[in-house]
Design a protein around this motif. Structure first.
Motif: not given
Length: 277
Positions: A100-120
């Motif tokens: 969970k932590k690893d996936i959340t971290r990858e999404l939160s720091n992804h190069v794509s702003d859209s993916v970081r929006c998902w994480a938010a």
């Protein structure tokens, strides 16, 4: 496909139909950020999911999430981001704690702003205290990308509105930040009327509740912050015009700065417009 300097330094098309094919492909692959609202709205989140989930170890959840997205006709824009975040939270919750932590971290720091929006937006289903949820949102509120910052305050606004006194207490510390994005978040997240969001009735009727934050930002050097303070007061003027006029008069006497003058001008625009009609 090679990502050229020309692609990275592009200004961005003004119409979705004018976005170059190679740029749209890279956006949907999650390999570049959008550079303006047109590109941000053009991202196909179903295509993006197909490219991102296998890369972060969630290929086994891909078909399930895609079917939900297709069923709700959510391919782009705010709806797609919100639903993707909700479903990602649900499927990630089923994983082991470390994953969970690893996936959340990858999404939160992804190069794509859209993916970081998902994480938010994954925040929405967290059963944590307001303090903990604000801590989760903090990096998104400070994100380099305008879209992620907007999604950050939209995601947590409803929770902030449930206890305005507590929210103002917590956000007052954010208003003292050295980061203009965090200072801007402290007031933008609790605008009485807001943009694309439900109104906060408590602040429409009693805007004085937000004075601890407003006073801290009344002469902020950042135009980004000034705009939010001015817009906040303009919101309040639609239900409490006399209060806004009184505060503006006080500020004009105690804060003789260009920043405060600019905020006051924005704050009074609806009042002035009403007086000239």
């Amino acid at each position: 496909m090679l990502i050229t300097e020309g692609i990275l330094n592009r200004k961005g098309a003004t119409k979705i139909s004018d976005i170059p094919d190679e740029v749209l492909m890279l956006l949907n692959q999650g390999r570049i950020e959008s550079v303006n609202l047109t590109e941000w709205l053009a991202v196909n989140h179903i295509s993006l999911l197909k490219n991102v989930l296998p890369a972060i170890g969630l290929n086994h959840k891909l078909d399930f999430i895609l079917s939900e997205m297709v069923n709700q006709n959510a391919e782009s824009g705010m709806k797609a981001i919100r639903l993707t975040g909700e479903w990602l939270h649900k499927v990630i919750y089923e994983e082991r704690d470390q994953k969970k932590k690893d996936i959340t971290r990858e999404l939160s720091n992804h190069v794509s702003d859209s993916v970081r929006c998902w994480a938010a937006t994954m925040y929405k289903n967290r059963k944590c205290s307001l303090e903990d949820n604000l801590a989760y949102i903090h990096p998104f509120a400070a994100d380099r990308h305008f879209g992620v910052r907007e999604i950050a305050w939209m995601s947590i606004r409803e929770d902030l509105s449930q206890d305005i006194d507590k929210s103002v207490e917590l956000l007052t510390e954010w208003a003292k930040s050295d980061d203009e994005n965090i200072r801007r978040f402290s007031i933008e997240a609790i605008r009485p009327r807001g943009v694309w969001t439900k109104h906060i009735e408590a602040l429409k009727q009693e805007p004085s509740k937000a004075l601890p934050i407003l006073h801290l930002l009344k002469a902020d050097p950042s135009k980004y912050v000034q705009d939010s303070v001015g817009n906040w007061l303009n919101d309040a003027s639609k239900t409490q015009p006399e209060w806004v006029l009184s505060l503006c008069e006080e500020w004009s006497e105690t804060s003789d700065t260009k920043a405060t003058a600019r905020i006051i001008k924005k704050a009074k625009r609806t009042i002035i417009k009403g007086n000239t009609q």
